[in-house]
Motif scaffolding. Structure first.
Motif, mmCIF file in Angstrom:
data_model
loop_
_atom_site.group_PDB
_atom_site.id
_atom_site.type_symbol
_atom_site.label_atom_id
_atom_site.label_comp_id
_atom_site.label_asym_id
_atom_site.label_seq_id
_atom_site.Cartn_x
_atom_site.Cartn_y
_atom_site.Cartn_z
ATOM 1 N N SER A 25 0.761 -1.276 0.184
ATOM 2 C CA SER A 25 0.085 0.008 0.136
ATOM 3 C C SER A 25 0.595 1.795 -0.353
ATOM 4 O O SER A 25 1.458 1.327 0.503
ATOM 5 C CB SER A 25 -0.565 -0.278 2.211
ATOM 6 O OG SER A 25 -1.386 0.990 1.301
ATOM 7 N N CYS A 62 -4.735 7.187 -2.348
ATOM 8 C CA CYS A 62 -3.524 6.242 -2.265
ATOM 9 C C CYS A 62 -3.756 5.605 -3.348
ATOM 10 O O CYS A 62 -4.288 4.333 -3.898
ATOM 11 C CB CYS A 62 -4.565 4.431 -1.497
ATOM 12 S SG CYS A 62 -4.055 5.280 0.072
ATOM 13 N N ARG A 65 -2.109 -0.164 -4.262
ATOM 14 C CA ARG A 65 -3.083 -1.178 -3.270
ATOM 15 C C ARG A 65 -2.855 -2.288 -3.822
ATOM 16 O O ARG A 65 -3.906 -2.871 -4.845
ATOM 17 C CB ARG A 65 -4.150 -0.722 -2.733
ATOM 18 C CG ARG A 65 -4.456 0.441 -1.992
ATOM 19 C CD ARG A 65 -5.740 0.500 -1.355
ATOM 20 N NE ARG A 65 -6.193 1.406 -0.643
ATOM 21 C CZ ARG A 65 -5.688 1.789 0.955
ATOM 22 N NH1 ARG A 65 -5.054 0.609 0.892
ATOM 23 N NH2 ARG A 65 -5.714 3.422 1.461
#
Length: 98
Positions: A25, A62, A65
């Motif tokens: 991540s 993000c 992932r």
């Protein structure tokens, strides 16, 4: 420009999951197209070695992932290089063994 670099932060996490799995991540705070990154993920284990590279702009918090399937006894390493408005920031390196 300096203020943007001071306010930006990167979080790179490697986590073992179920047997034979790990997650990668990469998150930035705040998300900004002024943040560019290059993430190099390498594995070394009984099945051999592999390497993958992802790069882009942090247009969302993000941008990476991933869940990886890996053989037991594999070492996973991630190296992050990142820039804010063209200024390189301190590299981040994480590693785990499964």
């Amino acid at each position: 420009m300096l203020l943007a670099a001071l306010l930006a932060s990167a979080s790179l996490q490697l986590q073992p999951q179920a047997p034979g799995q790990a997650s990668v991540s990469l998150c930035f705070e705040p998300a900004s197209s002024a943040i560019r990154y290059e993430l190099l993920v390498t594995t070394q284990g009984p099945a051999g070695s592999s390497q993958s590279r992802q790069k882009g702009a942090a247009e969302r918090n993000c941008p990476v992932r991933n869940t990886l399937r890996l053989a037991p006894g594999t070492r996973l390493e991630a190296r992050l290089r990142w820039w804010v408005e063209g200024v390189e920031q301190v590299a981040v390196v994480r590693a785990i063994g499964l």
